[in-house]
Design a protein around this motif. Structure first.
Motif, PDB file in Angstrom:
ATOM      1  N   MET A 144     -11.775  20.387  35.217  1.00  0.00           N
ATOM      2  CA  MET A 144     -10.638  19.567  34.816  1.00  0.00           C
ATOM      3  C   MET A 144      -9.438  20.442  34.443  1.00  0.00           C
ATOM      4  O   MET A 144      -8.303  20.065  34.699  1.00  0.00           O
ATOM      5  CB  MET A 144     -11.028  18.646  33.665  1.00  0.00           C
ATOM      6  CG  MET A 144     -12.096  17.609  34.045  1.00  0.00           C
ATOM      7  SD  MET A 144     -11.776  16.698  35.594  1.00  0.00           S
ATOM      8  CE  MET A 144     -10.301  15.816  35.169  1.00  0.00           C
ATOM      9  N   SER A 145      -9.682  21.610  33.885  1.00  0.00           N
ATOM     10  CA  SER A 145      -8.576  22.527  33.587  1.00  0.00           C
ATOM     11  C   SER A 145      -7.860  22.940  34.865  1.00  0.00           C
ATOM     12  O   SER A 145      -6.626  23.017  34.898  1.00  0.00           O
ATOM     13  CB  SER A 145      -9.088  23.772  32.860  1.00  0.00           C
ATOM     14  OG  SER A 145      -9.509  23.441  31.573  1.00  0.00           O
ATOM     15  N   ARG A 146      -8.636  23.180  35.919  1.00  0.00           N
ATOM     16  CA  ARG A 146      -8.022  23.531  37.205  1.00  0.00           C
ATOM     17  C   ARG A 146      -7.200  22.365  37.749  1.00  0.00           C
ATOM     18  O   ARG A 146      -6.105  22.565  38.283  1.00  0.00           O
ATOM     19  CB  ARG A 146      -9.090  23.964  38.197  1.00  0.00           C
ATOM     20  CG  ARG A 146      -9.707  25.310  37.885  1.00  0.00           C
ATOM     21  CD  ARG A 146     -10.589  25.839  39.008  1.00  0.00           C
ATOM     22  NE  ARG A 146     -11.702  24.963  39.335  1.00  0.00           N
ATOM     23  CZ  ARG A 146     -12.896  25.005  38.755  1.00  0.00           C
ATOM     24  NH1 ARG A 146     -13.140  25.895  37.811  1.00  0.00           N
ATOM     25  NH2 ARG A 146     -13.857  24.183  39.125  1.00  0.00           N
ATOM     26  N   VAL A 147      -7.706  21.163  37.593  1.00  0.00           N
ATOM     27  CA  VAL A 147      -6.977  19.980  38.051  1.00  0.00           C
ATOM     28  C   VAL A 147      -5.658  19.864  37.299  1.00  0.00           C
ATOM     29  O   VAL A 147      -4.602  19.673  37.904  1.00  0.00           O
ATOM     30  CB  VAL A 147      -7.817  18.695  37.870  1.00  0.00           C
ATOM     31  CG1 VAL A 147      -6.973  17.448  38.084  1.00  0.00           C
ATOM     32  CG2 VAL A 147      -9.012  18.701  38.806  1.00  0.00           C
ATOM     33  N   PHE A 148      -5.702  19.996  35.981  1.00  0.00           N
ATOM     34  CA  PHE A 148      -4.473  19.895  35.190  1.00  0.00           C
ATOM     35  C   PHE A 148      -3.491  20.999  35.545  1.00  0.00           C
ATOM     36  O   PHE A 148      -2.278  20.769  35.581  1.00  0.00           O
ATOM     37  CB  PHE A 148      -4.793  19.913  33.694  1.00  0.00           C
ATOM     38  CG  PHE A 148      -5.395  18.632  33.198  1.00  0.00           C
ATOM     39  CD1 PHE A 148      -4.788  17.406  33.441  1.00  0.00           C
ATOM     40  CD2 PHE A 148      -6.584  18.653  32.500  1.00  0.00           C
ATOM     41  CE1 PHE A 148      -5.346  16.217  32.986  1.00  0.00           C
ATOM     42  CE2 PHE A 148      -7.154  17.470  32.044  1.00  0.00           C
ATOM     43  CZ  PHE A 148      -6.532  16.259  32.287  1.00  0.00           C
ATOM     44  N   GLU A 149      -3.998  22.189  35.806  1.00  0.00           N
ATOM     45  CA  GLU A 149      -3.119  23.285  36.203  1.00  0.00           C
ATOM     46  C   GLU A 149      -2.427  22.969  37.533  1.00  0.00           C
ATOM     47  O   GLU A 149      -1.231  23.183  37.691  1.00  0.00           O
ATOM     48  CB  GLU A 149      -3.892  24.584  36.305  1.00  0.00           C
ATOM     49  CG  GLU A 149      -3.007  25.782  36.602  1.00  0.00           C
ATOM     50  CD  GLU A 149      -3.795  27.081  36.609  1.00  0.00           C
ATOM     51  OE1 GLU A 149      -3.386  27.988  37.363  1.00  0.00           O
ATOM     52  OE2 GLU A 149      -4.787  27.188  35.884  1.00  0.00           O
ATOM     53  N   GLN A 150      -3.192  22.465  38.479  1.00  0.00           N
ATOM     54  CA  GLN A 150      -2.608  22.093  39.773  1.00  0.00           C
ATOM     55  C   GLN A 150      -1.555  21.003  39.606  1.00  0.00           C
ATOM     56  O   GLN A 150      -0.499  21.058  40.221  1.00  0.00           O
ATOM     57  CB  GLN A 150      -3.695  21.619  40.739  1.00  0.00           C
ATOM     58  CG  GLN A 150      -4.601  22.713  41.203  1.00  0.00           C
ATOM     59  CD  GLN A 150      -5.794  22.169  41.989  1.00  0.00           C
ATOM     60  OE1 GLN A 150      -5.970  20.975  42.133  1.00  0.00           O
ATOM     61  NE2 GLN A 150      -6.639  23.076  42.477  1.00  0.00           N
ATOM     62  N   LEU A 151      -1.859  20.035  38.764  1.00  0.00           N
ATOM     63  CA  LEU A 151      -0.913  18.951  38.534  1.00  0.00           C
ATOM     64  C   LEU A 151       0.351  19.434  37.836  1.00  0.00           C
ATOM     65  O   LEU A 151       1.442  18.968  38.134  1.00  0.00           O
ATOM     66  CB  LEU A 151      -1.568  17.827  37.744  1.00  0.00           C
ATOM     67  CG  LEU A 151      -2.610  17.020  38.488  1.00  0.00           C
ATOM     68  CD1 LEU A 151      -3.326  16.085  37.544  1.00  0.00           C
ATOM     69  CD2 LEU A 151      -1.985  16.259  39.632  1.00  0.00           C
ATOM     70  N   SER A 152       0.197  20.361  36.903  1.00  0.00           N
ATOM     71  CA  SER A 152       1.373  20.851  36.180  1.00  0.00           C
ATOM     72  C   SER A 152       2.276  21.678  37.089  1.00  0.00           C
ATOM     73  O   SER A 152       3.469  21.819  36.812  1.00  0.00           O
ATOM     74  CB  SER A 152       0.950  21.657  34.947  1.00  0.00           C
ATOM     75  OG  SER A 152       0.362  22.875  35.345  1.00  0.00           O
ATOM     76  N   ASN A 153       1.719  22.204  38.164  1.00  0.00           N
ATOM     77  CA  ASN A 153       2.520  22.986  39.097  1.00  0.00           C
ATOM     78  C   ASN A 153       3.053  22.139  40.249  1.00  0.00           C
ATOM     79  O   ASN A 153       3.596  22.669  41.200  1.00  0.00           O
ATOM     80  CB  ASN A 153       1.669  24.134  39.678  1.00  0.00           C
ATOM     81  CG  ASN A 153       1.330  25.159  38.620  1.00  0.00           C
ATOM     82  OD1 ASN A 153       2.084  25.372  37.686  1.00  0.00           O
ATOM     83  ND2 ASN A 153       0.164  25.763  38.759  1.00  0.00           N
ATOM     84  N   SER A 154       2.887  20.837  40.149  1.00  0.00           N
ATOM     85  CA  SER A 154       3.368  19.958  41.204  1.00  0.00           C
ATOM     86  C   SER A 154       4.304  18.916  40.608  1.00  0.00           C
ATOM     87  O   SER A 154       4.486  18.831  39.402  1.00  0.00           O
ATOM     88  CB  SER A 154       2.197  19.255  41.902  1.00  0.00           C
ATOM     89  OG  SER A 154       1.629  18.290  41.044  1.00  0.00           O
ATOM     90  N   GLU A 155       4.882  18.134  41.483  1.00  0.00           N
ATOM     91  CA  GLU A 155       5.772  17.078  41.035  1.00  0.00           C
ATOM     92  C   GLU A 155       5.058  15.728  40.980  1.00  0.00           C
ATOM     93  O   GLU A 155       5.679  14.696  40.769  1.00  0.00           O
ATOM     94  CB  GLU A 155       6.988  16.999  41.956  1.00  0.00           C
ATOM     95  CG  GLU A 155       7.842  18.237  41.895  1.00  0.00           C
ATOM     96  CD  GLU A 155       9.064  18.146  42.793  1.00  0.00           C
ATOM     97  OE1 GLU A 155       9.429  17.039  43.207  1.00  0.00           O
ATOM     98  OE2 GLU A 155       9.644  19.197  43.056  1.00  0.00           O
ATOM     99  N   ILE A 156       3.757  15.749  41.134  1.00  0.00           N
ATOM    100  CA  ILE A 156       2.980  14.516  41.128  1.00  0.00           C
ATOM    101  C   ILE A 156       2.766  14.071  39.701  1.00  0.00           C
ATOM    102  O   ILE A 156       2.464  14.861  38.811  1.00  0.00           O
ATOM    103  CB  ILE A 156       1.613  14.759  41.804  1.00  0.00           C
ATOM    104  CG1 ILE A 156       1.815  15.175  43.261  1.00  0.00           C
ATOM    105  CG2 ILE A 156       0.729  13.525  41.701  1.00  0.00           C
ATOM    106  CD1 ILE A 156       0.546  15.607  43.950  1.00  0.00           C
TER     107      ILE A 156
END
Length: 100
Positions: free
Chosen positions: A85-97
Protein backbone atom coordinates in the motif's frame (compact mmCIF):
# COMPACT_ATOMS: atom_id res chain seq x y z
CA UNK A 1 -11.92 -12.66 -3.52
CA UNK A 2 -12.23 -9.25 -1.88
CA UNK A 3 -15.35 -10.28 0.04
CA UNK A 4 -13.81 -13.55 1.19
CA UNK A 5 -10.68 -11.74 2.33
CA UNK A 6 -12.73 -9.26 4.35
CA UNK A 7 -14.78 -12.07 5.90
CA UNK A 8 -11.59 -13.92 6.88
CA UNK A 9 -10.16 -10.89 8.64
CA UNK A 10 -13.44 -10.02 10.33
CA UNK A 11 -13.72 -13.57 11.74
CA UNK A 12 -10.17 -13.44 13.05
CA UNK A 13 -10.87 -10.06 14.66
CA UNK A 14 -14.10 -11.37 16.21
CA UNK A 15 -12.25 -14.28 17.80
CA UNK A 16 -9.95 -11.75 19.44
CA UNK A 17 -12.98 -10.13 21.13
CA UNK A 18 -11.51 -6.65 20.85
CA UNK A 19 -14.24 -4.31 19.56
CA UNK A 20 -11.77 -1.48 18.99
CA UNK A 21 -9.59 -3.67 16.79
CA UNK A 22 -12.64 -5.00 14.95
CA UNK A 23 -13.82 -1.46 14.21
CA UNK A 24 -10.37 -0.34 13.06
CA UNK A 25 -9.90 -3.43 10.92
CA UNK A 26 -13.27 -2.93 9.26
CA UNK A 27 -12.36 0.64 8.32
CA UNK A 28 -8.91 -0.35 7.07
CA UNK A 29 -10.27 -3.24 5.00
CA UNK A 30 -12.87 -1.02 3.38
CA UNK A 31 -10.30 1.60 2.43
CA UNK A 32 -7.77 -0.98 1.27
CA UNK A 33 -10.35 -2.82 -0.81
CA UNK A 34 -11.53 0.33 -2.56
CA UNK A 35 -8.01 1.49 -3.29
CA UNK A 36 -6.72 -1.94 -4.30
CA UNK A 37 -9.71 -2.58 -6.56
CA UNK A 38 -9.25 0.77 -8.23
CA UNK A 39 -5.47 0.65 -8.52
CA UNK A 40 -4.76 -2.96 -9.54
CA UNK A 41 -7.89 -4.61 -10.91
CA UNK A 42 -5.98 -7.39 -12.72
CA UNK A 43 -3.63 -8.38 -9.92
CA UNK A 44 -6.13 -10.14 -7.66
CA UNK A 45 -6.18 -13.38 -9.63
CA UNK A 46 -2.39 -13.61 -9.75
CA UNK A 47 -2.11 -13.04 -6.00
CA UNK A 48 -4.85 -15.46 -4.99
CA UNK A 49 -2.58 -18.50 -4.39
CA UNK A 50 -0.29 -16.43 -2.17
CA UNK A 51 -3.18 -15.02 -0.16
CA UNK A 52 -4.75 -18.45 0.26
CA UNK A 53 -1.46 -20.01 1.37
CA UNK A 54 -0.82 -17.22 3.86
CA UNK A 55 -4.33 -17.40 5.29
CA UNK A 56 -4.26 -21.20 5.47
CA UNK A 57 -1.02 -21.08 7.43
CA UNK A 58 -2.50 -18.53 9.85
CA UNK A 59 -5.62 -20.67 10.34
CA UNK A 60 -3.49 -23.77 10.95
CA UNK A 61 -1.47 -21.95 13.61
CA UNK A 62 -4.67 -20.75 15.30
CA UNK A 63 -6.27 -24.21 15.24
CA UNK A 64 -3.07 -25.68 16.69
CA UNK A 65 -3.10 -22.93 19.34
CA UNK A 66 0.38 -21.91 18.29
CA UNK A 67 0.15 -18.27 19.31
CA UNK A 68 3.74 -17.40 18.41
CA UNK A 69 3.42 -18.80 14.88
CA UNK A 70 0.01 -17.20 14.31
CA UNK A 71 1.44 -13.87 15.46
CA UNK A 72 4.54 -14.22 13.29
CA UNK A 73 2.54 -15.13 10.18
CA UNK A 74 -0.02 -12.39 10.78
CA UNK A 75 2.67 -9.80 11.32
CA UNK A 76 4.50 -10.85 8.15
CA UNK A 77 1.28 -10.65 6.14
CA UNK A 78 0.46 -7.21 7.57
CA UNK A 79 3.96 -5.97 6.73
CA UNK A 80 3.58 -7.21 3.13
CA UNK A 81 0.29 -5.38 2.76
CA UNK A 82 1.65 -2.20 4.36
CA UNK A 83 4.63 -2.19 2.01
CA UNK A 84 2.39 -2.79 -0.99
CA UNK A 85 0.00 0.00 0.00
CA UNK A 86 2.93 2.36 0.60
CA UNK A 87 4.04 1.75 -2.98
CA UNK A 88 0.51 2.46 -4.21
CA UNK A 89 0.36 5.74 -2.28
CA UNK A 90 3.78 6.72 -3.58
CA UNK A 91 2.69 6.08 -7.16
CA UNK A 92 -0.48 8.06 -6.60
CA UNK A 93 1.36 10.98 -5.04
CA UNK A 94 3.58 11.16 -8.11
CA UNK A 95 0.61 11.29 -10.46
CA UNK A 96 -2.27 13.61 -11.13
CA UNK A 97 -4.83 10.91 -10.41
CA UNK A 98 -7.22 11.56 -7.54
CA UNK A 99 -8.16 8.82 -5.12
CA UNK A 100 -11.66 7.39 -5.50
Amino acid sequence: MIGANAAFHEKIAAVGRNPHFSWLLSRLLTKQQRLWHWHRPNSRTAELPIVLDDHSAIITAIVERNVEEADRLSRARAEQIAARMSRVFEQLSNSEIELP
